[in-house]
Motif scaffolding. Sequence first.
Motif, PDB file in Angstrom:
ATOM      1  N   GLY A   1      11.093 -10.181  -9.326  1.00  0.00           N
ATOM      2  CA  GLY A   1       9.822 -10.863  -9.630  1.00  0.00           C
ATOM      3  C   GLY A   1       8.766 -10.561  -8.605  1.00  0.00           C
ATOM      4  O   GLY A   1       7.702 -11.156  -8.604  1.00  0.00           O
ATOM      5  N   LEU A   2       9.072  -9.611  -7.760  1.00  0.00           N
ATOM      6  CA  LEU A   2       8.090  -9.316  -6.708  1.00  0.00           C
ATOM      7  C   LEU A   2       7.462  -7.939  -6.854  1.00  0.00           C
ATOM      8  O   LEU A   2       6.535  -7.607  -6.131  1.00  0.00           O
ATOM      9  N   GLY A   3       7.988  -7.139  -7.795  1.00  0.00           N
ATOM     10  CA  GLY A   3       7.574  -5.728  -7.910  1.00  0.00           C
ATOM     11  C   GLY A   3       6.073  -5.561  -8.058  1.00  0.00           C
ATOM     12  O   GLY A   3       5.426  -4.862  -7.278  1.00  0.00           O
ATOM     13  N   LEU A   4       5.503  -6.194  -9.047  1.00  0.00           N
ATOM     14  CA  LEU A   4       4.070  -6.005  -9.291  1.00  0.00           C
ATOM     15  C   LEU A   4       3.240  -6.666  -8.203  1.00  0.00           C
ATOM     16  O   LEU A   4       2.175  -6.198  -7.841  1.00  0.00           O
ATOM     17  N   TRP A   5       3.779  -7.747  -7.642  1.00  0.00           N
ATOM     18  CA  TRP A   5       3.051  -8.421  -6.556  1.00  0.00           C
ATOM     19  C   TRP A   5       2.963  -7.509  -5.342  1.00  0.00           C
ATOM     20  O   TRP A   5       1.928  -7.344  -4.750  1.00  0.00           O
ATOM     21  N   VAL A   6       4.086  -6.886  -5.066  1.00  0.00           N
ATOM     22  CA  VAL A   6       4.128  -5.965  -3.944  1.00  0.00           C
ATOM     23  C   VAL A   6       3.169  -4.804  -4.212  1.00  0.00           C
ATOM     24  O   VAL A   6       2.377  -4.408  -3.359  1.00  0.00           O
ATOM     25  N   THR A   7       3.224  -4.313  -5.430  1.00  0.00           N
ATOM     26  CA  THR A   7       2.336  -3.208  -5.796  1.00  0.00           C
ATOM     27  C   THR A   7       0.874  -3.606  -5.602  1.00  0.00           C
ATOM     28  O   THR A   7       0.072  -2.853  -5.041  1.00  0.00           O
TER      29      THR A   7
ATOM     30  N   ALA B   1       2.612   8.449   1.952  1.00  0.00           N
ATOM     31  CA  ALA B   1       3.571   8.826   0.910  1.00  0.00           C
ATOM     32  C   ALA B   1       4.466   7.658   0.574  1.00  0.00           C
ATOM     33  O   ALA B   1       4.757   7.406  -0.616  1.00  0.00           O
ATOM     34  N   THR B   2       4.914   6.893   1.571  1.00  0.00           N
ATOM     35  CA  THR B   2       5.843   5.805   1.341  1.00  0.00           C
ATOM     36  C   THR B   2       5.260   4.788   0.364  1.00  0.00           C
ATOM     37  O   THR B   2       5.900   4.396  -0.620  1.00  0.00           O
ATOM     38  N   LEU B   3       4.009   4.414   0.648  1.00  0.00           N
ATOM     39  CA  LEU B   3       3.377   3.372  -0.170  1.00  0.00           C
ATOM     40  C   LEU B   3       3.094   3.862  -1.586  1.00  0.00           C
ATOM     41  O   LEU B   3       3.359   3.178  -2.560  1.00  0.00           O
ATOM     42  N   LEU B   4       2.581   5.061  -1.691  1.00  0.00           N
ATOM     43  CA  LEU B   4       2.254   5.575  -3.020  1.00  0.00           C
ATOM     44  C   LEU B   4       3.517   5.762  -3.837  1.00  0.00           C
ATOM     45  O   LEU B   4       3.548   5.491  -5.068  1.00  0.00           O
ATOM     46  N   ARG B   5       4.596   6.234  -3.137  1.00  0.00           N
ATOM     47  CA  ARG B   5       5.870   6.368  -3.834  1.00  0.00           C
ATOM     48  C   ARG B   5       6.337   5.014  -4.333  1.00  0.00           C
ATOM     49  O   ARG B   5       6.832   4.886  -5.453  1.00  0.00           O
ATOM     50  N   GLN B   6       6.136   3.977  -3.476  1.00  0.00           N
ATOM     51  CA  GLN B   6       6.573   2.640  -3.902  1.00  0.00           C
ATOM     52  C   GLN B   6       5.769   2.162  -5.118  1.00  0.00           C
ATOM     53  O   GLN B   6       6.325   1.605  -6.057  1.00  0.00           O
ATOM     54  N   ILE B   7       4.463   2.395  -5.085  1.00  0.00           N
ATOM     55  CA  ILE B   7       3.614   2.011  -6.240  1.00  0.00           C
ATOM     56  C   ILE B   7       4.129   2.681  -7.501  1.00  0.00           C
ATOM     57  O   ILE B   7       4.376   2.039  -8.533  1.00  0.00           O
ATOM     58  N   LEU B   8       4.273   4.002  -7.414  1.00  0.00           N
ATOM     59  CA  LEU B   8       4.690   4.759  -8.589  1.00  0.00           C
ATOM     60  C   LEU B   8       6.067   4.317  -9.063  1.00  0.00           C
ATOM     61  O   LEU B   8       6.315   4.178 -10.278  1.00  0.00           O
ATOM     62  N   MET B   9       6.956   4.122  -8.084  1.00  0.00           N
ATOM     63  CA  MET B   9       8.325   3.714  -8.409  1.00  0.00           C
ATOM     64  C   MET B   9       8.302   2.396  -9.175  1.00  0.00           C
ATOM     65  O   MET B   9       8.914   2.263 -10.240  1.00  0.00           O
TER      66      MET B   9
END
Lengths: 481, 336
Positions: free
Chosen positions: A443-449, A376-384
Amino acid sequence: MRRWFDLSFRYKVPLWGSALIVIAALAVSAAFMAQAYDDLRRDLVDSSASLGRALARNVFPAMLNDEVWRAFEIIRAPLSATPGDSTVQPEILLALDQRQQVFVATDPVAAPLSIQMSEIGGDYPALARQLATAPETATVEHIGEQHLYVAVPIADDGMRLGTLVVVHSKDVFLPRFWSVAQRGALTGLLVLALLLPINWYWGRRMAGPLVDLARSIDSVSEGVPHTPPPTDYPYRDELGRLFDAYGLMVRTLQDKNRLEKEMIRSERLAAIGRLSAGVAHEINNPLGGMLVALDNFKRRGGHDQRTLKTVAMIERGLSQIRDTVGAMLVEAKVKSRDFGPQDLDDLVTLLAAEARKRKVTIDIDSNLSEEVPLPATLLRQILMNLLLNAIQASDPSAEVHCTVRRTDGAVVVETFNTGRPIPEEVMSHLFEPFATGKENGSGLGLWVTYQIVSQLGGQIVAERLEETTRFRVVLPAGESA
Amino acid sequence: MKNHENSRTESARWAWNGAVGTENGCRARSAGLPWRNKTGKKLIWGYELVTATRMKTWIAAVLVLLFGALAPDAGAAHQAPVRIGLTATFPNDQYRALEEWRRYLERRLERPVEFVRRDSYAEAMDLLRLQKIDFAWVCEYPFVFFKGQMKLLAIPLYRGRPYYQSYLIVPAGDRSTRSITQLEGTVFAYADPYSNTGYLSPRFDLQQAGYDPQQFFRKTIFTWSHRKTVEAVASGLAQGGAVSSHVWETLSTVKPELTAATRVVTTSAEFGFPPFVARTGIGAAVFDDLQRVLLTMSEDEDGRRLLRHLNLDGFMRGDPALYDRVDSMIRSFSAQ
């Protein structure tokens, strides 16, 4: 000569076709005219002979009685046609006696009575020789330079009194021949007028696709074409199959090309990921020690205000470093509960403030009815991340759309937003750290995703549709435990 | 030079005529003349490159024209017709004028009239002697030759007098000939062996000049008509010819392009005009009737119009002595 064979099919096919048609038309016309000429001459000879025989029958009694004038009237009769009569008239008729002397002629000035025919001159000596050797009862045909001679015997009941010679000028049937020839030529031209455009059209039609194909192949040799191959050839002949094969080849090449690019990018992103993870680890270890040491230092007490202030400042700085490094150090192996439908509600709640600020509405369309076996944590982060990006990129007062679909063995998440499109140069480096041109944000959001999706074994693709930017994430998800 | 005008020609001609004479009953009635004319019109000679059918039709037409397979004699009407033989004493292709003349005679005589056309004088004379015809318009030569076998009916008046001449003609292109004696060795056209102006007269002139008319010309031809003699000379077939002055002058008004192609070289002395004669044994009533009609032709308008067509002025009773010159010419030949 070689140059003619090097010509494009666009010209060569119609030219060759036209040449063949013209040659065929000429050959047919020539044969036709030769035949017509021969027929006309044959007709003339036949009718001359027929006329000669008819006259000879009547001249016979006149000759028998030495009736020169009566014979003259008889042979002169065919020449007295009314003017404007289209019939072909003989030029001269001669009645000869047994010794080839002129018994009477229609032109007594040119052929006076009683002279030897061969003394008239012109073609007559040759005719006289031919007559001398001809059989008694034969009709003799002689073609002179300007005239056509037909000689029939003046005979009755086996008794031959002499010969009747019908002389036609060759000119008489030339006008007739020309009229026939003109008709033939006109027909030929009509056929040409009909066939040549058809041939030209057909040649162009044959050659056109070939030329397009050749051009297309040329562009392939210079690099993979961006445009698809010509496909406007609807027939299933060899050319059609060639087009199909070519199309297949181009598509295969394009796929290969795209795969290569994709692979290179993945490699690059993976390398960056490993590097940053290594750096983050190296930084994290001493950082943890420094933060613990600072904590211990504060707990010992007895420090003046100024020192404490400095320590607090150092502590805040180190915390910031830790946060940044933590963000880079994506840890997918965290223990977490499974993602459930209620997480989507939480996301709406969490994003509400930001959405309000941008006056954007969020529409989430989900078919999840139960939990899926994804952290849940990771998917929430992706969606967020994706939704925040979408909100920020969206035009004010627009709508951000999100679909979440559970399919067999996968969860598919898509976000759509209208607004400023992602520039081309950004697109190719979209998932690299610090790639965005945004003024705020890490600048890290999409990279993290990307890192999260990669670690979950999924794929993420960004696409620009016409008015819309779409992010599509596919995550493999087995049956829920 | 070989002389083609030999006895064979003339005797053959005579023999042929005699044979024809026996079947005269089947030959043309004068009423058939327009019919001939019609056929003649159809005969446009010259031919096309065409079918055998047309050629056959054409051959048939030729035969019709040449041999005159004419309608059979319709037989006598309830009153026996007066039959008049016509020869080439005048330009006898004026078929319409002839038919008008025949009707005029019928009207005046109040009985049927038939014209019997013959090309040669000999034929007409035979018919007359065989009593197949009652009257004939013949040359004065046979009239004199067969003296006593026919009666003189009337003599036409040409230019007011019963005389005419023989013209010696040559092609218009011949500008040098001044006399018949210059025509030695040429082709010469005679009209008829029983013609005076078209045969006897030129031969007499040659004889008088000391030539043998049998040997003088390279070849002689008979055209059986004065008019055709003019044509033969005009076309160049003959280099000279002798014709009746009456025919030549008449042609020069009705067909000037024909006579213009000829040139009159000399004119002979005057001869009595070809007479109308009757067979012996003709009924006196018919003889008198026709003589009266002819002599009075110039007195009515129709008659004068017909005479104008014939280029004549009228008729007179005449005297056989008019033809004494011919008689002496004949005697001069038979004396040889």
